[in-house]
Design an enzyme around this catalytic site. Structure first.
Site, PDB file in Angstrom:
ATOM      1  N   SER A  95       0.854  -1.205   0.000  1.00  0.00           N
ATOM      2  CA  SER A  95       0.000   0.000   0.000  1.00  0.00           C
ATOM      3  C   SER A  95       0.876   1.235   0.000  1.00  0.00           C
ATOM      4  CB  SER A  95      -0.894  -0.003   1.249  1.00  0.00           C
ATOM      5  OG  SER A  95      -1.637   1.187   1.337  1.00  0.00           O
ATOM      6  N   ASN A 119      -0.232   3.694   1.933  1.00  0.00           N
ATOM      7  CA  ASN A 119      -0.861   4.348   3.083  1.00  0.00           C
ATOM      8  C   ASN A 119      -0.187   4.004   4.405  1.00  0.00           C
ATOM      9  OD1 ASN A 119      -2.909   5.480   1.467  1.00  0.00           O
ATOM     10  ND2 ASN A 119      -4.077   3.564   1.539  1.00  0.00           N
ATOM     11  N   GLY A 175      -3.617  -2.144   3.498  1.00  0.00           N
ATOM     12  CA  GLY A 175      -2.850  -2.908   2.520  1.00  0.00           C
ATOM     13  C   GLY A 175      -3.548  -4.140   2.003  1.00  0.00           C
ATOM     14  N   PHE A 176      -4.844  -4.261   2.267  1.00  0.00           N
ATOM     15  CA  PHE A 176      -5.592  -5.389   1.720  1.00  0.00           C
ATOM     16  C   PHE A 176      -6.393  -4.933   0.496  1.00  0.00           C
ATOM     17  CE2 PHE A 176      -4.841  -6.894   6.049  1.00  0.00           C
ATOM     18  CZ  PHE A 176      -4.417  -8.190   5.827  1.00  0.00           C
ATOM     19  N   LYS A 189      -6.676  -6.246  -3.257  1.00  0.00           N
ATOM     20  CA  LYS A 189      -6.195  -7.638  -3.270  1.00  0.00           C
ATOM     21  C   LYS A 189      -7.279  -8.600  -2.803  1.00  0.00           C
ATOM     22  CE  LYS A 189      -3.025  -5.394  -1.734  1.00  0.00           C
ATOM     23  NZ  LYS A 189      -2.655  -3.956  -1.799  1.00  0.00           N
ATOM     24  N   TYR A 248     -39.086  46.529  57.899  1.00  0.00           N
ATOM     25  CA  TYR A 248     -37.891  47.323  58.185  1.00  0.00           C
ATOM     26  C   TYR A 248     -37.945  48.728  57.587  1.00  0.00           C
ATOM     27  CZ  TYR A 248     -35.930  42.740  59.327  1.00  0.00           C
ATOM     28  OH  TYR A 248     -35.703  41.512  59.868  1.00  0.00           O
ATOM     29  N   ASP A 264     -68.780  35.475  45.548  1.00  0.00           N
ATOM     30  CA  ASP A 264     -68.022  36.635  45.090  1.00  0.00           C
ATOM     31  C   ASP A 264     -67.389  36.309  43.741  1.00  0.00           C
ATOM     32  OD1 ASP A 264     -66.048  34.851  45.775  1.00  0.00           O
ATOM     33  OD2 ASP A 264     -65.191  36.054  47.385  1.00  0.00           O
ATOM     34  N   ARG A 318      -6.169   1.838   3.867  1.00  0.00           N
ATOM     35  CA  ARG A 318      -5.384   1.990   5.082  1.00  0.00           C
ATOM     36  C   ARG A 318      -4.476   0.793   5.387  1.00  0.00           C
ATOM     37  NH1 ARG A 318      -4.805   4.691   9.696  1.00  0.00           N
ATOM     38  NH2 ARG A 318      -4.528   3.552  11.663  1.00  0.00           N
TER      39      ARG A 318
END
Length: 1398
Positions: free
Chosen positions: A131, A133, A147-148, A151, A830, A579, A145
């Site tokens: 390959s 790669n 090498g197969f 083939k 307060y 309501d 990626r």
């Protein structure tokens, strides 16, 4: 393990090729038939379809290896390559079982490899583990990626042919392998003059895959992969000689989206609509080359969501095609919607189809989930929680990316496992894409799903129990179940729902009469939930509604229930207070039944209400009960209340046990059945409670007619009449407490506060918590608790920017600041407050008698509205939301308002006004038709520093600080580097540090926009109650002003009329008194030894006016309490003659004996002459002049209040400066004057002259020569307040402190005569009277003194006025030991003194 095997047979070594053939699943996946749901190409429909196919994954993989090799050529291509790749041509011959893949572009060198001593094509196609790669230091974005690759295709083929053209070496290579790469021919090399190319042709060994031929399923899958290349490689792709009509990724996505909504229906057994026009649409879809677009149709994407107008489909949400596209470096994304059943994705990594997704898909989806989750849960607020998994199921994501040195889960490369940090690039979705997703049907589909899911969960939660569980209910607190509920007699049972626990107790007292077998009681905690538009969460969490369902035996899943069979109770009775809130509770319960079981409302007798009197009146043996206030008011208007005893029933708890027993003993007359009369009933219920019918509710309230009410004499009440004659009163009340009146700008709560403060004459400080109790008692406030009233008081006293332009209460303590928009106020226990010094000038007390006061429970309370001198609704603005209506009016400058009022009086054109907020330093600019923008202040200090010194109106400091912190911590868009907050409770000061480049960019965009320094003031929603108490929307502020001015002038006419009648009344009383005294002195009338009755008859015959005839000035409303008091004294109220009673002559008969003198007669004659003069002045003055005089006083009072505020602020700032200077500066204190014992007992520090002025309206000159500018402003205001035309202010060098006034007998007294209302010869009406009765013995203020003219050595001579009133009505005013003014004309100087507020 077989025992007869030898060691050699057991332990074997295989070659690489033998191992691949023996264990193919390790390299190419399974070689067995698999059935799987996959996307494939449909030749008939000319698009992608998802269906179950049967195929061999290994066969698919060896094809994929070859086409990925072709795609890698494009990925390796450099910019401006000499041999650019232009096309890929693929032939798939199913009959011949042959496949070929051709590509141009940079080819394979046709040369011998020096190390391997074979041609390079031979090496890379015929030798395993070869390959280009293997260099991991190089960043590669190819698919190969390990090498197969090719083939493996060679090994699983009967025949494998490679052809290569090398343009640089002018050679062409051809070589053939056969029998699973076990045999190969010699390379065939020949000269070549064409361009680079590579062509691979192979015949798969179908026997290795358990196949004899290539069927339609595998063909459709391989065709799909060819289309994948067309969408991801950006080159022309041919299939079997035909160029594919896919130019880019967007048009490729169209192959999935178009008509697949119908396919989804097919999967559910529905019909499919075909559409074979994809090619043309694909061409159109590529016309827009923007990196970012969104489309909801087959049309070109233009960023605007549109409907799919396909004539074969209905234009509904299901047919919408969502396609939101974004393209970035190495990334291309399309977001669409799925059918909601599961998440869908179509993704590619370096042209490899990752059918199972992986980290690249998750990387994109997580960004979408974050935004969608936040938005969906916000829109579904209150509903079930929408989790990320739920949202994910509604997404369909297409991802095409180039990843550096990708790693996969296996050689089959179905799932990417590379971590995002190693992708080699980033793809952060833009805000535009996120926003387009949020606006698309994706979000609405998520919400619809959530609602459907919620309904399922709700049905489970609300579903009624088993029949056995219905017989007896346990576990519901406070339920008093009927003994027969759930039994065979359940249809005869009635559940009574009461308003609160106290009503339940009263109800149980009544049930002691009728028994508990057929009646159950359950108390409501308050108002029920409005279930009409309630959220899932609200319903799931509402135990009360669930309990009602359980008690009744109602099943929420049975919406069509139209009878009472199977219920635990056959009917439902509502018992609430009579309501407005009670009416609302009834309406909410009716709404609940109508929402879930509308048919039950049609069942007569199912729903009823128990009514109790709200007012009872009794006179002797006569007794009447009234069930509504409106009904009582109508009776009252036509009845003389004299002698009637009136009792108000605030709630059910007011009725005694005895009365409830009486009610239940006559239950038929206290029970009203609700009646269904037609569709209008249901429509009226929906209108009253649906959030979607706001406009209908507006019209409903506009058509409200006061006086229409439910007739409780009728025993049937339609739902329509209930809504329109009872419930509308609650909605009206809800709107009244939210929307102010145009005349005074107050809502009822604010008006009650002002009324209470006026009634208490709140000149001295009072604790807010205590004031609340006083106001609640004297204004009948009992609706929303003390906390609401406390907040109202606090709001009326606030002075910070964005609150009040004029505060009508003084904030004595911490009443909040612009830091948190007033939320930082101290607790009511307060803080203290009192009336602000300008309040009584604006709300003139001489308007009080002409106001129309309300009456609640026989108690006089606040007026319908006050009539201020200027329109306070424009001064302080308003904001409110009521039933169907909302209102917003900005603040305006009181000076602009007054100027326009003067123009109105002078009949000049009014000038439009711009909103104005006190102390706001920014700009207010018009934004067009909708209103104005308030703009803060931001300045650039240097190239990396900004300073913000003002924020927009209603944007509070703390909120803005949090906004800056978001800008500082936002990892995605960090805008600022740091900030410093130097803001105080009054002023704004933020210093911001930025990156110079970002600052420059922010300047280009606009600093005010970037830093959100703009807020909007709308002027399109000026809704108010008009003087007739009708809701009215005003177009402009001038419309409001004109309406106010018109009504204000009418009020001045009424005030003038009132004062004239008041003077005439006093004149008649004086005349009758004079006549009466003279008659007694001359022995013309003998009063001794006569009975009252005889004496009254004699007075009437001799022409003395009875008081009731004199008292025409009294308002028409006669408050009931007076009549009740009269009823307690029957002798005084016994009719003597012609309707005359003893009390009518009390004003004569109760005169003290020493008044029966000739001196008194002379005094009365003098008073009579004075009254005639006053009447003449009053009749000659115009209402316009009266108004202008009042306005002048208002201006002076507001300016004085403002200057006091500025002076106090300046003093505060001095303290801040002194604190910065250090402790030594703080030690310099003004030496206090030593106090006398009397002063000490009164707490007599009088150094704060401005506060003294505000509290008592006395005038005191500041003798400190080192007065600051603000202090001078205060003193100038004081001078204007005390100035008299004939007294030179320069002569008043010493302190002027006067608190006494003259009465009609020219005596110094605390009583204020009517003349005090006439300020000068022009009849100017004073707005600064002092009610000296309010002087508190515990006051801390120094008592002002009137100097004794006989004391020449008076120590206080330099701080007081000496007044010598002699018998000739001469008045000597001593200003200083050597300065005396003598004035002979009493009335003139008297008026001048009164002008000073004396």
């Amino acid at each position: 393990m077989a025992k007869n095997k030898t060691i050699e047979e057991r332990y074997q070594k295989k070659s690489q090729i033998e191992h691949i053939l023996l264990r193919p699943d390790t390299y190419i996946g399974s070689v067995e038939m698999h059935t799987q749901l996959l996307w494939v190409w449909n030749k008939e429909k000319n698009r992608m379809v998802q269906k179950n196919i049967t195929y061999v994954p290994g066969l698919y993989k060896i094809f994929d290896e070859i086409i990925v090799n072709a795609a890698d050529v494009k990925a390796r291509e450099k910019e401006k390559s000499e041999n650019p790749m232009t096309c890929i041509k693929i032939e798939i011959n199913k009959e011949n079982k042959r496949i070929s893949v051709y590509n141009d572009g940079e080819g394979i060198p046709v040369d011998i490899h020096k190390e391997m001593n074979i041609y390079v094509p031979h090496m890379i196609f015929g030798e395993l583990l070869t390959s280009d790669n293997y260099d991991d230091a190089e960043d590669r974005i190819t698919g190969g990626r390990n090498g197969f690759g090719a083939k493996l295709t060679n090994i699983f083929s009967k025949e494998f042919i490679v052809q290569c053209g090398d343009s640089s070496r002018k050679k062409e290579f051809k070589m053939t392998w056969s029998d699973n790469m076990s045999k190969f021919s010699e390379p065939h090399i020949k000269n070549y003059n064409g361009k680079d190319y590579v062509k691979v042709t192979f015949k798969p060994d179908l026997n290795k895959f358990g196949m004899t031929e290539m069927d339609d399923d595998i063909e459709s899958l391989l065709f799909k992969r060819v289309y994948d290349l067309a969408g991801t490689c950006s080159v022309r792709v041919y299939l079997n000689g035909q160029r594919l009509a896919v130019k880019d990724f967007k048009s490729y996505v169209d192959l999935y989206l178009k008509d697949n909504s119908n396919d989804n229906k097919n999967n559910k057994g529905q019909n499919d609509n075909n559409n074979n026009n994809n090619n043309n649409n694909d061409e159109n879809a590529n016309q827009n080359n923007d990196n970012l677009d969104v489309s909801l149709s087959n049309e070109p994407a233009d960023g605007t969501p549109t409907k799919n107008n396909n004539n074969n489909n209905n234009n509904n949400d299901e047919d919408e095609i969502v396609k939101i596209h974004e393209k970035q470096h190495r990334w291309e994304i399309v977001v669409s919607k799925s059918d909601g059943s599961q998440f869908q994705q179509v993704s590619f990594v370096n042209s490899i189809c990752t059918t199972k997704g992986g980290s690249h898909v998750n990387y994109i989806v997580e960004q979408l989930l974050s935004s969608l989750s936040k938005k969906a849960n916000a829109k579904n607020k209150g509903g079930m929680e929408i989790k990320s998994g739920h949202i994910r199921n509604h997404l369909w994501v297409f991802v095409n990316c180039l990843i550096v040195n990708p790693t996969f889960d296996s050689q089959t490369k179905e799932t990417l496992t590379t971590k995002p940090v190693k992708f080699g690039s980033k793809c952060i979705l833009s805000d535009k894409t996120i926003n387009n997703v949020l606006k698309s049907p994706i979000l609405s589909n998520i919400l619809l799903w959530a609602q459907a899911k919620a309904q399922v969960e709700l049905k489970k939660k609300m579903k009624a129990g088993s029949s056995k569980a219905r017989e007896r209910i346990i576990g519901i607190p406070k339920l008093e179940d009927a003994n027969d509920a759930g039994s065979k007699y359940s249809q005869e049972c009635t559940l009574i729902l009461t308003e609160g626990d106290s009503a339940k107790t009263s109800c149980l007292a009544g049930l002691s009469i009728v028994g508990r077998d057929k009646y159950g009681v359950f108390p409501l905690k308050g108002k029920l939930l409005n279930v009409r538009d309630a959220s899932f969460k609200q319903l799931m969490d509402n135990k009360e509604i669930q309990n009602i369902f359980r008690i009744m035996g109602l099943d929420i899943t049975d919406k069509n229930k139209d009878d009472i069979k199977g219920l635990r109770y056959g009917s439902l009775m509502i018992m609430t207070d009579q309501d407005y809130d009670g009416s609302h509770i009834k309406g909410l319960l009716i709404n609940m039944i109508h929402k879930f079981w509308p048919s039950l409302l049609k069942h007569k007798g199912f729903l009823s209400e128990f009514v109790t009197p709200i007012v009872k009146v009794q006179k002797g043996s006569q007794e009447y009960s009234f069930f509504t206030i409106a009904e009582y008011e109508q009776w009252k208007e036509n009845t003389n209340l004299l002698g009637w005893k009136i009792k108000y029933y605030k709630g059910l708890g007011t009725s005694t046990d005895r009365e409830f027993k009486q009610y239940f003993s006559d239950i038929k007359n206290h029970k009203i059945m609700f009646l269904w009369t037609g569709d209008r009933d249901g429509d009226s219920i929906d209108m009253a409670f649906s959030k979607k019918r706001i406009e209908d509710r507006k019209l409903w309230l506009q058509n409200f007619i006061l006086g229409s009410y439910v007739d409780h004499k009728e025993k049937d009440l339609s739902y329509y009449d209930f809504v329109n004659k009872e419930l509308i009163y609650y909605s009206r009340y809800d709107t009244e407490r939210s929307i102010p009146n145009i005349m005074d700008g107050w809502k009822p709560g604010q008006r009650k506060v002002l009324y209470g403060c006026f009634k208490r004459n709140l000149r001295n400080e009072c604790k807010v918590a205590q004031l609340v109790g006083y106001i609640a008692e004297h204004s009948a406030y009992h609706h929303h608790g003390e906390s609401s009233l406390q907040q109202t008081i606090i709001n009326m006293a606030q002075t910070f920017v964005g609150s009040n332009n004029i505060n009508f209460l003084e904030p004595c303590g911490q009443f909040g600041s612009r830091k948190e928009g007033g939320k930082d106020a101290s607790a009511a226990r307060y803080i203290f407050t009192k009336l602000a010094s300008s309040t009584r000038s604006i709300f003139n007390e001489y308007d009080d008698p002409i106001l129309k006061y309300l009456n609640e429970e026989g108690q006089k309370i606040e007026p319908q509205y006050y009539i201020p001198v200027i329109p306070t609704i424009l001064v302080n603005g308003c904001e409110g939301i009521g039933t169907g209506y909302s209102s917003f009016i900005p603040n305006y400058n009181y000076k602009d308002i007054i100027d326009n009022i003067k123009r109105y009086i002078n009949k000049e054109p009014l000038i439009p006004m711009v909103p104005w907020y006190k102390d706001f330093k920014g700009r207010i600019e018009s934004n067009g038709k909708t209103g104005y923008e308030t703009i803060g202040i931001i300045n650039k200090i240097d190239n990396d520093t900004l300073e913000i010194t003002e924020l927009p109106i209603k944007k509070w400091t703390q909120d803005y600080k949090e906004f800056l912190e978001e800008l500082l911590t936002d990892e995605k868009h960090q805008l600022i580097l740091d900030y410093i907050d130097n803001s105080s409770h009054e002023d704004i000061c933020f210093t911001i540090k930025m990156d110079p480049a970002k600052l420059q960019k922010a300047e280009e965009e606009g600093l005010e926009k970037v830093f959100k320094l703009k807020s909007t003031l709308t002027t399109t929603n000026m809704t108010l109650f008009d003087p007739n108490l009708k809701l009215q929307r005003y177009s402009t502020e001038l419309d409001i002003l004109k309406e106010f001015c018109y009504q204000r002038l009418k009020a001045y006419e009424n005030r003038k009329s009132y004062l004239i009648s008041k003077l005439e009344k006093e004149k008649r009383i004086i005349s009758n008194k004079t006549k009466f005294i003279l008659a007694i002195v001359n022995n013309e009338l003998i009063v001794n030894k006569k009975k009252k009755k005889v004496l009254v008859e004699e007075l009437y015959r001799k022409g003395y006016d009875p008081y009731k005839d004199i008292n025409k000035i009294k308002k028409e409303e006669i408050f009931e309490q007076e009549l009740l008091d009269a009823a307690d004294n029957p002798e005084d109220n016994e009719e003597i003659i012609a309707g005359i009673t003893v009390k009518d002559y009390d004003y004569l008969l109760s005169m003290p004996i020493f008044s029966l003198t000739l001196e008194k007669v002379e005094d009365l004659l003098t008073q009579l002459k004075e009254k005639e003069r006053e009447l003449e002045i009053l009749r000659n003055i115009t209402v316009e002049t009266m108004w202008l005089k009042d306005i002048e006083k208002v201006e002076e009072a507001i300016e004085f209040q403002r200057n006091v505020e500025l002076s106090n602020r300046e003093e505060s700032n001095k303290f801040k400066v002194a604190r910065k200077q250090g402790p030594s500066s703080m030690k310099k204190k003004k030496k206090k004057k030593k106090l006398s014992s009397d002063e000490e007992s009164e707490g007599g520090d009088t150094s704060d002259s401005s506060e003294f002025l505000v509290n008592t309206l006395n005038i005191k000159k500041n003798t400190n020569k080192k007065t600051t500018t603000s202090s001078n402003n205060v003193n100038n205001s004081k001078k204007r307040l005390r100035k008299a035309d004939d007294l030179n202010s320069n002569e008043l060098d010493n302190t002027l402190s006067v608190s006494k006034t003259f009465d009609d007998n020219n005596n110094l007294t605390d009583n204020t005569p009517l003349i005090n209302r006439l300020n000068d010869e022009n009849n100017e009406f004073s707005s600064n009277n002092v009610d000296n009765k309010s002087t508190n013995k515990n006051s801390r203020k120094k008592k002002p003194k009137i100097a004794d003219s006989t004391n020449d050595n008076n120590s206080e001579l330099n701080s007081s006025i000496q007044i010598n009133d002699n018998v000739n009505d001469d008045i000597n005013i001593t200003i200083s030991p050597n300065k005396t003014i003598n004035v002979n004309e009493f009335s003139s100087i008297k008026n001048k003194l009164l002008e000073l507020g004396i």
